[in-house]
Design a protein around this motif. Structure first.
Motif, PDB file in Angstrom:
ATOM      1  N   VAL A  91     122.987  60.669 139.720  1.00  0.00           N
ATOM      2  CA  VAL A  91     121.723  61.257 140.173  1.00  0.00           C
ATOM      3  C   VAL A  91     121.524  62.615 139.514  1.00  0.00           C
ATOM      4  O   VAL A  91     120.430  62.940 139.022  1.00  0.00           O
ATOM      5  N   ALA A  92     122.602  63.428 139.496  1.00  0.00           N
ATOM      6  CA  ALA A  92     122.502  64.763 138.886  1.00  0.00           C
ATOM      7  C   ALA A  92     122.128  64.658 137.412  1.00  0.00           C
ATOM      8  O   ALA A  92     121.260  65.392 136.917  1.00  0.00           O
ATOM      9  N   VAL A  94     128.364  68.403 142.588  1.00  0.00           N
ATOM     10  CA  VAL A  94     128.466  67.433 143.690  1.00  0.00           C
ATOM     11  C   VAL A  94     129.255  66.200 143.266  1.00  0.00           C
ATOM     12  O   VAL A  94     129.864  65.524 144.092  1.00  0.00           O
ATOM     13  N   GLY A  95     129.228  65.886 141.974  1.00  0.00           N
ATOM     14  CA  GLY A  95     129.962  64.722 141.494  1.00  0.00           C
ATOM     15  C   GLY A  95     131.402  65.009 141.133  1.00  0.00           C
ATOM     16  O   GLY A  95     132.241  64.107 141.122  1.00  0.00           O
ATOM     17  N   GLY A 113     118.764  66.104 135.582  1.00  0.00           N
ATOM     18  CA  GLY A 113     119.090  67.311 134.832  1.00  0.00           C
ATOM     19  C   GLY A 113     119.682  68.401 135.704  1.00  0.00           C
ATOM     20  O   GLY A 113     119.540  69.589 135.417  1.00  0.00           O
ATOM     21  N   ARG A 114     120.355  67.999 136.793  1.00  0.00           N
ATOM     22  CA  ARG A 114     120.960  68.960 137.718  1.00  0.00           C
ATOM     23  C   ARG A 114     122.432  69.166 137.410  1.00  0.00           C
ATOM     24  O   ARG A 114     123.049  68.349 136.724  1.00  0.00           O
TER      25      ARG A 114
END
Ligand code: MN
Length: 228
Positions: free
Chosen positions: A119-120, A129-130, A124-125
């Motif tokens: 998702v990131a 979190v991953g 482009g985040r």
């Protein structure tokens, strides 16, 4: 010196043959550093040079303790990696002589919440979190280079429940250890206590609670943990 709250403990790793611990300053991780893994992640290794992200020192899970399956993910992947530990640092370190900064080596898993990382990536985040969650870096004791030298080749593999999932050779790294140190030292001031996770060979995949993971780097160490 006094603090207004209790200072956090120093993150550290045990050292083979020593009662003393290795204190950890930062954890740099290189992405897509084995061509076959870059391809399996959907990238062309000739067009996509490796890049770096970081984990937090207190994300280390030392001593073969159980890996707790993290929250907010249904797709946690294993990535077996050689760890490089620096005894000294600096800026603009030359490739020649870069290995003089290495204290030793270890074997770690760059555990990844692949769904959250995906998702990131798509938005482009950032990747924290991953990649940078609690216990996301299970790691063996450090083995001093004074004892084993500087491994540039040799098997790196990971078994899940006795079945070979990742299988490669350290000589398949796109960026070699001295090149990584030199490159990083142009971007950051490297410090004693920095760790570099040097990327993973092909075969990454999901883990489940109850899985038994056994990682190996020839001439360095074996990492054995359970997913709980
Ligand atoms: Mn990795």
């Amino acid at each position: 010196m006094s603090y207004v709250i209790d200072p956090p403990p120093v993150a550290s790793l045990p050292v083979r043959g020593s009662e003393a611990q290795f204190p950890v300053h930062r954890i740099y991780c290189v992405g897509r550093n084995y061509a076959e893994h870059a391809i399996e992640m959907g990238f062309d290794p000739d067009k996509e040079p490796p890049f770096f992200f970081q984990k937090n020192p207190d994300n280390l899970l030392a001593g073969g303790r159980d890996f707790p399956y993290p929250p907010k993910s249904q797709d946690v992947h294993h990535e077996i990696e050689l760890v490089v530990a620096l005894a000294s640092g600096g800026t603009n370190i030359a490739t020649d002589g870069a290995l003089d900064h290495v204290y030793g080596y270890a074997v770690a898993l760059d555990m990844t919440r692949r769904d959250l990382q995906g998702v990131a990536k798509s938005l482009g985040r950032p990747w924290e979190v991953g990649k940078a969650f609690e216990a996301s870096a299970p790691c063996t004791e450090l083995v001093p280079a004074a004892d084993i030298g500087h491994p540039a080749g040799g098997a790196i593999w990971l078994d899940v429940n006795g079945e070979r999932r990742q299988d490669g050779d350290l000589n398949q790294m796109i960026w070699k250890v001295p090149e990584m140190i030199a490159y990083l030292s142009e971007l950051f001031t490297l410090r004693p206590g920095d760790l570099i996770l040097s990327g993973t060979p092909a075969g990454v995949g999901p883990v489940a609670r109850g899985d038994r993971l056994h990682g190996h780097v020839a001439g360095v160490a074996d990492l054995q943990i359970s997913v709980v």
